[in-house]
Design a protein around this motif. Structure first.
Motif, PDB file in Angstrom:
ATOM      1  N   MET A 208      -6.645  -3.845  16.207  1.00 10.09           N
ATOM      2  CA  MET A 208      -6.345  -2.676  15.374  1.00 10.09           C
ATOM      3  C   MET A 208      -7.288  -2.615  14.157  1.00 10.09           C
ATOM      4  N   ALA A 209      -7.791  -1.413  13.872  1.00 10.81           N
ATOM      5  CA  ALA A 209      -8.584  -1.235  12.656  1.00 10.81           C
ATOM      6  C   ALA A 209      -7.641  -0.842  11.519  1.00 10.81           C
ATOM      7  N   LEU A 210      -8.092  -1.076  10.288  1.00  8.66           N
ATOM      8  CA  LEU A 210      -7.203  -0.879   9.140  1.00  8.66           C
ATOM      9  C   LEU A 210      -7.933  -0.154   8.019  1.00  8.66           C
ATOM     10  N   MET A 211      -7.291   0.893   7.509  1.00  4.34           N
ATOM     11  CA  MET A 211      -7.777   1.550   6.299  1.00  4.34           C
ATOM     12  C   MET A 211      -6.721   1.231   5.253  1.00  4.34           C
ATOM     13  N   LEU A 212      -7.051   0.374   4.309  1.00  6.02           N
ATOM     14  CA  LEU A 212      -6.058  -0.127   3.362  1.00  6.02           C
ATOM     15  C   LEU A 212      -6.318   0.445   1.978  1.00  6.02           C
ATOM     16  N   ILE A 213      -5.306   1.123   1.441  1.00 12.88           N
ATOM     17  CA  ILE A 213      -5.421   1.695   0.109  1.00 12.88           C
ATOM     18  C   ILE A 213      -4.522   0.892  -0.809  1.00 12.88           C
ATOM     19  N   SER A 214      -5.069   0.407  -1.909  1.00 13.87           N
ATOM     20  CA  SER A 214      -4.222  -0.364  -2.803  1.00 13.87           C
ATOM     21  C   SER A 214      -4.829  -0.376  -4.191  1.00 13.87           C
ATOM     22  N   HIS A 215      -3.968  -0.392  -5.215  1.00 13.15           N
ATOM     23  CA  HIS A 215      -4.532  -0.566  -6.548  1.00 13.15           C
ATOM     24  C   HIS A 215      -4.543  -2.037  -6.933  1.00 13.15           C
ATOM     25  N   ASP A 216      -4.081  -2.890  -6.003  1.00 12.28           N
ATOM     26  CA  ASP A 216      -4.051  -4.319  -6.277  1.00 12.28           C
ATOM     27  C   ASP A 216      -5.323  -4.966  -5.723  1.00 12.28           C
ATOM     28  N   PHE A 217      -6.202  -5.350  -6.618  1.00 12.37           N
ATOM     29  CA  PHE A 217      -7.490  -5.892  -6.186  1.00 12.37           C
ATOM     30  C   PHE A 217      -7.338  -7.207  -5.435  1.00 12.37           C
ATOM     31  N   GLY A 218      -6.286  -7.955  -5.749  1.00 12.17           N
ATOM     32  CA  GLY A 218      -6.044  -9.206  -5.038  1.00 12.17           C
ATOM     33  C   GLY A 218      -5.736  -8.934  -3.572  1.00 12.17           C
ATOM     34  N   VAL A 219      -4.908  -7.915  -3.320  1.00 11.00           N
ATOM     35  CA  VAL A 219      -4.553  -7.554  -1.952  1.00 11.00           C
ATOM     36  C   VAL A 219      -5.801  -7.133  -1.180  1.00 11.00           C
ATOM     37  N   ILE A 220      -6.597  -6.266  -1.785  1.00 11.56           N
ATOM     38  CA  ILE A 220      -7.821  -5.797  -1.143  1.00 11.56           C
ATOM     39  C   ILE A 220      -8.760  -6.980  -0.874  1.00 11.56           C
ATOM     40  N   ALA A 221      -8.865  -7.870  -1.852  1.00 11.50           N
ATOM     41  CA  ALA A 221      -9.809  -8.985  -1.753  1.00 11.50           C
ATOM     42  C   ALA A 221      -9.628  -9.785  -0.465  1.00 11.50           C
ATOM     43  N   GLY A 222      -8.366 -10.053  -0.100  1.00 10.34           N
ATOM     44  CA  GLY A 222      -8.138 -10.929   1.036  1.00 10.34           C
ATOM     45  C   GLY A 222      -8.085 -10.230   2.378  1.00 10.34           C
ATOM     46  N   MET A 223      -8.074  -8.903   2.381  1.00 13.44           N
ATOM     47  CA  MET A 223      -7.748  -8.189   3.619  1.00 13.44           C
ATOM     48  C   MET A 223      -8.888  -7.439   4.289  1.00 13.44           C
ATOM     49  N   VAL A 224      -9.903  -7.042   3.528  1.00 15.01           N
ATOM     50  CA  VAL A 224     -10.870  -6.108   4.111  1.00 15.01           C
ATOM     51  C   VAL A 224     -12.287  -6.675   4.109  1.00 15.01           C
ATOM     52  N   GLU A 225     -13.137  -6.037   4.912  1.00 15.54           N
ATOM     53  CA  GLU A 225     -14.540  -6.445   4.942  1.00 15.54           C
ATOM     54  C   GLU A 225     -15.382  -5.594   3.993  1.00 15.54           C
ATOM     55  N   ARG A 226     -15.016  -4.311   3.904  1.00 19.74           N
ATOM     56  CA  ARG A 226     -15.782  -3.427   3.019  1.00 19.74           C
ATOM     57  C   ARG A 226     -14.840  -2.675   2.086  1.00 19.74           C
ATOM     58  N   VAL A 227     -15.334  -2.337   0.908  1.00 20.80           N
ATOM     59  CA  VAL A 227     -14.516  -1.647  -0.092  1.00 20.80           C
ATOM     60  C   VAL A 227     -15.201  -0.356  -0.523  1.00 20.80           C
ATOM     61  N   HIS A 228     -14.380   0.693  -0.703  1.00 19.00           N
ATOM     62  CA  HIS A 228     -14.866   1.938  -1.290  1.00 19.00           C
ATOM     63  C   HIS A 228     -14.131   2.146  -2.603  1.00 19.00           C
TER      64      HIS A 228
END
Ligand SMILES: Nc1ncnc2c1ncn2[C@@H]1O[C@H](COP(=O)(O)OP(=O)(O)OP(=O)(O)O)[C@@H](O)[C@H]1O
Ligand SMILES: Nc1ncnc2c1ncn2[C@@H]1O[C@H](COP(=O)(O)OP(=O)(O)O)[C@@H](O)[C@H]1O
Ligand SMILES: [Mg+2]
Ligand SMILES: [Mg+2]
Lengths: 267, 322
Positions: A208-228
Motif C-alpha cells: 500500500m502507498a501512503l499519503m500522510l498529512i500531519s503537523h507532527d514532524f516526529g510522526v512524519i520523520a519516521g513514516m515517509v520517504e519524501r516530504v512536501h
C-alpha cells in the motif's frame, strides 16, 4: 532513471478553489510511486486537507469546490472521470482517513455496522463474514474487547477510539493508496506508535502507498520517504526526508522545525 | 499551602451495562487537588477516562460516587439551581475548534450568549464586554460579525477560549485544546493560555496527549491508565523521574524529529501489544497481571508530592501481593 516504476498517482498543476473565491491550492504537482510513503506538512490553512480531498474529488459538506489540473491514477485523469467510475475508486482503490472523526461517522449506526457495510459493499463479503472481519479490524487498531465494542455507537467511544475506527474502515478494503489526514492527532503516543506500525505493516504486506498529512514532524520523520512542505496553497519545499530534516532550505520549513515543542522545555 | 481551588476525591463514573455485561467503569477512584492559579496536566492512554473525568468534574456527566469540591463547595450533591450558579466559575475548552463553534452564529453572538445566560453584565454593556474579550485573546474586535468558517483553526480556538472566559471563571477544563493545531499555532495558543493564567489567576485541568505541550504548561501532572491515576507528581518529578512503567512507556514513545532515530523508535515499539481486556476495567495490564486492579491498595508516596500506584514498586522488589 529509466527503470523507475511509473507513479501510482501523478498530480500535475492541481488548483482548487471554493466557488469563485481565490484558489486555496495553486498549481501544485507531486507523485506517489506504488508502495511509497510521502508526507505533507505545513501550517493550518495551508491547503493540505483540500489537496487530500481533491485526489478523491470530495468537497467538504456544503462547500462547492472546483478543481483544475490533472490527477493521473493508473493512467486515467480522476478529474475527468464520471461520478460512477469515481465511486469505484473511492474507498476501494484509494481510501481516506479524514481529519474530523465525528463528522465522518454515522451517529445513529453502530460502529460495527458501519464497517460491515463497507466490507459487504466493497469486498462482497456476506454479513457474517463481514462481522468476523470487522472484529479483526477493530482488534488490529487496538480497540479492546472488539466483539462487544462493535455494537457501540460512535458517541460511546472516546475521541481516540473514533479515530482508530476510521483507520479500520479505511484499511478494510486493502487500498492501493491510503490518504491519511492527521490520522493520529487524537491519540496518546503509545497507541499512536501502534497505529503507525500498523500502517507500516500494511505498506509492507499489501504494498500500500501512503499519503500522510500531519503537523507532527516526529510522526512524519519516521513514516515517509519524501516530504512536501505546504504554505499558502503552494508546495514550497520538497525533499528526501533525511535531507530535508537535516538541512531544511526554505526559511518557512526552518521556522516550522524550530517551533516543534521539546520534551525538556519546562515551564 | 493554600486551600485547593478544586478537590476531587475517589471520583467514579460508570456507564450502564450492555447485554448482560458488567458496567464500564470509565473513571475509577480518581483523586487530586488543583491549587489556585495552577495547572494540572492529565495525560494517559486513549480511552483511559480523561475526558470523562473532566466532564464529571464539571457535572456534565453524573458521577457514580466520589466528591468534587470547587471553591469549597460540594458539586455532586448540588441542586440544579445552585449548580447553574456555580457554572459561572467553571468552563470547558474543547478539543475540536472546528465543531465546537456553531457554524451559523457570528462571533459576537457566540460570545454574548454566556454573558446573557449568566447575566454577567447588563444587556447594554454586552458589546463592550465582547470587544474586551476579543482583545484579551489577541483578536481584532472588528471581526466580531464574522462566522466561524471565516477563521483559521488557531483563530477559532482563540474564540472558543474567549467564550469560556466570558463569565470570568476560576477554573477551566481544557480538553486537547491544541492537538488539532499545527506547531506554530499550538505555541501561540499555549502562550495565550499561560498569559491568561498569569493575568487572571485561572486554574486549568489540561488534558492532552502531547507530552511536550503538557511539560510546558503543567505545574503538576497526573497519568491515567484504565480509568485510574497511576502516577501523580510535580511536572519535573514525573518527567525526570517517572516511576510507573506506563509513564515510562509514554515518555519513551514521544516521536523525535530525527528520521533515523524515529524509524528505529517505531521499529522497537512493542510488536504486538496486549490490547486484550476491557477498556475502563482493571487489567490486564501490560505491565503485569492485575496491575491496575489493585491500584488504590498499592499507592506509594515516593517523594513529597510524588506518588505512584504500582505493585512492582520499588523496582526490583517482589510483587506486592497485598
Ligand atoms: N456516553 C458513553 N457511553 C458509554 N461509554 C462511554 C461513554 N463515554 C465514554 N465512554 C467510555 O468511557 C471510557 C473513557 O472514555 P473517555 O472519553 O473519558 O476517554 P479519554 O481518556 O478522553 O480518551 P481519548 O484520549 O481517546 O479522548 C471509554 O471506554 C469510552 O468508550
Ligand atoms: N469548507 C470550506 N469553505 C471555504 N473555505 C475553506 C473550507 N475548507 C477549507 N477552506 C479554506 O481552504 C484553505 C486550505 O484549508 P485546508 O486544506 O483545510 O488546510 P490544512 O488542511 O492545510 O490546514 C484555507 O484557507 C481554508 O480557510
Ligand atoms: Mg487539515
Ligand atoms: Mg478524550
Amino acid at each position: 532513471m529509466t527503470d523507475a516504476p511509473p507513479p501510482l498517482l501523478d498530480v500535475r498543476g492541481l488548483t482548487a478553489a471554493f466557488g469563485r473565491a481565490a484558489p486555496v491550492v495553486r498549481d501544485i504537482s507531486f507523485h506517489v510511486a506504488p508502495g511509497e510513503a510521502v508526507g505533507f506538512v505545513g501550517e493550518s490553512g495551508s491547503g493540505k486537507s483540500v489537496t487530500a480531498r481533491a485526489v478523491l474529488r470530495l468537497a467538504p459538506e456544503g462547500s462547492p469546490l472546483v478543481w483544475g489540473g490533472q490527477i493521473l491514477y493508473g493512467g486515467q485523469d480522476l478529474l475527468r472521470l464520471d461520478e460512477h467510475a469515481m465511486r469505484g475508486i473511492r474507498g476501494r482503490r484509494i481510501a481516506m482517513v479524514f481529519q474530523d472523526p465525528m463528522s465522518s461517522l454515522n451517529p445513529v449506526m453502530t460502529v460495527g455496522a458501519q464497517i460491515d457495510d463497507m466490507l459487504m459493499q466493497h469486498m462482497g463479503l456476506s454479513r457474517r463474514a463481514a462481522r468476523r472481519r470487522t472484529v479483526d479490524l477493530l482488534g488490529l487498531v487496538g480497540i479492546r474487547d472488539p466483539a462487544m465494542r462493535a455494537d457501540d455507537h460512535p458517541h460511546q467511544f472516546s475521541g481516540g477510539m473514533r479515530q482508530r475506527v476510521l483507520i479500520a474502515i479505511a484499511v478494510s478494503c486493502e487500498p492501493d493508496l491510503l490518504i491519511a489526514d492527521e490520522p493520529t492527532t487524537a491519540l496518546d503516543v503509545t497507541v499512536q506508535a501502534q497505529i503507525l506500525r500498523l500502517l507500516m505493516r500494511l505498506r509492507r504486506e499489501l504494498g500500500m502507498a501512503l499519503m500522510l498529512i500531519s503537523h507532527d514532524f516526529g510522526v512524519i520523520a519516521g513514516m515517509v520517504e519524501r516530504v512536501h512542505v505546504m504554505q499558502g496553497g503552494e508546495i514550497v519545499e520538497t525533499g528526501d526526508v533525511d535531507a530535508l530534516f537535516a538541512a531544511p532550505r526554505h526559511p518557512y520549513t526552518r521556522a516550522l522545525l524550530d517551533a516543534v515543542p521539546r520534551l525538556d522545555a519546562r515551564r | 499551602m493554600s486551600a485547593p481551588l478544586l478537590r476531587v476525591r475517589d471520583l467514579c463514573v460508570s456507564f450502564p451495562a450492555r447485554r448482560g455485561r458488567a458496567p464500564v467503569r470509565a473513571v475509577d477512584q480518581v483523586s487530586f487537588d488543583i491549587a489556585p492559579g495552577q495547572t494540572l496536566g492529565l495525560v494517559g492512554e486513549s480511552g483511559s477516562g480523561k475526558t470523562t473525568t473532566g466532564r464529571a468534574i464539571l457535572q456534565l456527566q453524573a458521577a457514580s460516587s466520589g466528591s468534587v469540591q470547587l471553591l469549597g463547595r460540594e458539586l455532586t450533591a448540588m441542586s440544579g439551581r445552585d449548580l447553574r450558579a456555580m457554572r459561572r466559575h467553571m468552563q470547558f475548552v474543547l478539543q475540536n475548534p472546528y465543531s465546537s463553534l456553531h457554524p451559523r452564529m457570528t462571533v459576537a453572538n457566540t460570545l454574548a450568549e454566556p454573558l446573557a445566560v449568566h447575566r454577567s453584565v447588563p444587556r447594554h454593556a454586552i458589546p463592550e464586554r465582547v470587544a474586551e474579550l476579543m482583545t484579551l485573546v489577541g483578536m481584532d474586535p472588528a471581526v466580531v460579525n464574522r462566522y466561524p468558517h471565516e477563521f483559521s483553526g488557531g483563530q477559532r480556538q482563540r474564540i472558543v477560549i474567549a467564550r469560556a472566559l466570558a463569565v470570568n471563571p476560576d477554573f477551566v477544563v481544557c480538553d486537547e485544546p491544541v492537538s488539532a493545531l499545527d506547531v506554530r499555532t499550538q505555541a501561540q495558543i499555549v502562550d495565550l493560555l499561560q498569559h491568561l493564567q498569569a493575568r487572571l489567576g485561572l486554574s486549568y485541568l489540561f488534558i492532552a496527549h502531547d507530552l511536550a505541550v503538557v511539560r510546558a504548561v503543567a505545574h503538576r501532572v497526573a497519568v491515567m491508565y484504565g480509568g485510574r491515576i497511576v502516577e501523580l507528581g510535580n511536572a519535573a518529578q514525573v518527567y525526570e523521574n517517572p516511576a510507573h512503567p506506563y509513564t515510562r512507556n509514554l515518555l519513551d514513545a514521544v516521536p523525535v524529529v530525527d528520521p533515523a532515530r524515529q524509524r528505529a523508535l517505531l521499529a522497537e515499539a512493542a510488536a504486538d501489544p496486549d490490547f486484550r481486556g476491557r477498556e475502563g476495567e482493571p487489567g490486564p495490564c501490560v505491565f503485569g497481571t492485575d496491575h491496575a486492579a489493585t491500584a488504590t491498595a498499592h499507592w506509594h508516596d515516593i517523594a513529597p508530592g510524588h506518588g505512584v500506584s504500582c505493585r512492582f514498586w520499588p523496582p526490583g522488589a517482589a510483587p506486592d501481593s497485598r
